[in-house]
Design a protein around this motif. Structure first.
Motif, PDB file in Angstrom:
ATOM      1  N   UNK A  34     -16.128 -12.951  14.717  1.00 49.97           N
ATOM      2  CA  UNK A  34     -17.189 -12.893  15.724  1.00 49.97           C
ATOM      3  C   UNK A  34     -18.568 -13.039  15.064  1.00 49.97           C
ATOM      4  N   UNK A  35     -18.742 -12.356  13.941  1.00 49.52           N
ATOM      5  CA  UNK A  35     -20.036 -12.428  13.233  1.00 49.52           C
ATOM      6  C   UNK A  35     -20.313 -13.831  12.717  1.00 49.52           C
ATOM      7  N   UNK A  36     -19.255 -14.489  12.251  1.00 45.38           N
ATOM      8  CA  UNK A  36     -19.422 -15.870  11.760  1.00 45.38           C
ATOM      9  C   UNK A  36     -19.841 -16.784  12.917  1.00 45.38           C
ATOM     10  N   UNK A  37     -19.175 -16.615  14.054  1.00 46.44           N
ATOM     11  CA  UNK A  37     -19.506 -17.447  15.227  1.00 46.44           C
ATOM     12  C   UNK A  37     -20.935 -17.201  15.690  1.00 46.44           C
ATOM     13  N   UNK A  38     -21.352 -15.942  15.695  1.00 47.17           N
ATOM     14  CA  UNK A  38     -22.727 -15.599  16.111  1.00 47.17           C
ATOM     15  C   UNK A  38     -23.745 -16.250  15.174  1.00 47.17           C
ATOM     16  N   UNK A  39     -23.476 -16.190  13.894  1.00 49.85           N
ATOM     17  CA  UNK A  39     -24.405 -16.761  12.905  1.00 49.85           C
ATOM     18  C   UNK A  39     -24.510 -18.259  13.075  1.00 49.85           C
ATOM     19  N   UNK A  40     -23.363 -18.918  13.347  1.00 52.08           N
ATOM     20  CA  UNK A  40     -23.366 -20.377  13.534  1.00 52.08           C
ATOM     21  C   UNK A  40     -24.091 -20.766  14.815  1.00 52.08           C
TER      22      UNK A  40
END
Lengths: 116, 164
Positions: A34-40
């Motif tokens: 989820x954090x990776x998706x938010x950052x992207x």
């Protein structure tokens, strides 16, 4: 005398013995994705923050080095001197004009300040 | 990180100090001129590289010229005020206006002649090359500026009235 970096055996032994017994927090993997998706998705701000963090880290590592510090101080010293000299030249040119005008005004009745 | 911040701050302070130092050093002579009793004559000495003796002679000439200059200023102001009054009180060119304009032209010529005499006197007290430069510069700044005004007036008159 050999240091640990030259002889990695003791470190390797310690690492081999190291076991993680603590369980991962619940839904850890999902949270990471989820954090990776938010950052992207957020894109630019994250990129800026990363660049800032990188610059900060680079400065923190590079500036304390004597050679870099001396170079940095020298550049700023020369920049300050050049800017001061340039500003002084502008000011003296302005004062030259002003004092020249005052001299002319003290001689030419048609250029007296009260008549202009 | 602390040492990096210290180096950063030291750099900024050093830059500021270098700026102030060079600015202070570079403007010292001119700031000195402003604190002289007669900054304009101090500028003349500085600009034309005059000695103290030459400056003393020029100061005497300058002081001797001042009462005459003040008298010319008074006459110019008086005639200007008279002309203004005459122009506001009529809607035609009267002989009085003509006389005031003639007087105005006469005053300008007289003033220019006096200035020229003064410039020649001052230039003769200077070293030859500096005297020549002084004369050229003063003619440009005084008589030249008068000419410029006249040319701009005749130029604009030519355009607006279609004189050929």
């Amino acid at each position: 005398m050999k240091t640990e970096s030259e002889n990695p055996e003791p470190l390797r032994r310690v690492l081999n013995k190291w076991r993680v017994t603590e369980p991962l927090p619940p839904r850890f993997q999902e949270g990471v994705w989820r954090k990776i998706q938010q950052a992207e998705a957020s894109g630019k701000p994250v990129a800026t923050a990363t660049a800032w963090m990188l610059s900060k880290a680079w400065l923190a590592a590079a500036l304390p080095r004597p050679a870099v510090a001396v170079a940095y101080l020298s550049v700023l010293l020369v920049a300050g001197m050049a800017a001061g000299y340039r500003q002084a030249r502008q000011t003296t040119a302005h004062l030259d004009n002003e004092l020249g005008l005052r001299y002319v005004q003290s001689i030419d009745p048609y250029q007296k300040p009260s008549r202009l | 990180m602390k040492s990096a911040i210290a180096v950063l701050i030291a750099g900024v302070l050093l830059c500021g100090l270098a700026f102030c130092g060079f600015y202070y050093w570079g403007t010292a002579s001119h700031r000195g001129l402003l604190h002289q009793p007669t900054p304009e004559l101090a500028w003349l000495k500085h600009e034309f590289g005059l000695s103290d003796t030459e400056l003393t002679r020029i100061t005497k000439l300058h002081d001797a010229y001042q009462p005459h200059c003040a008298e010319m200023c008074r006459r110019i102001d008086e005639n200007g005020a008279k002309l203004k009054t005459l122009l506001t009180s009529t809607n035609a060119v009267t002989p009085e206006i003509e006389a005031a304009l003639t007087e105005s032209a006469k005053l300008r010529t007289e003033c220019q002649l006096d200035m020229l005499k003064h410039f020649f006197e001052v230039s003769q007290t200077m070293p030859r090359e500096q005297g020549r430069r002084y004369l050229a510069e003063m003619q440009r700044l005084t008589l030249g500026s008068h000419e410029q005004i006249e040319q701009s007036m005749s130029g604009s008159a030519g355009h607006s009235h279609g004189h050929k």
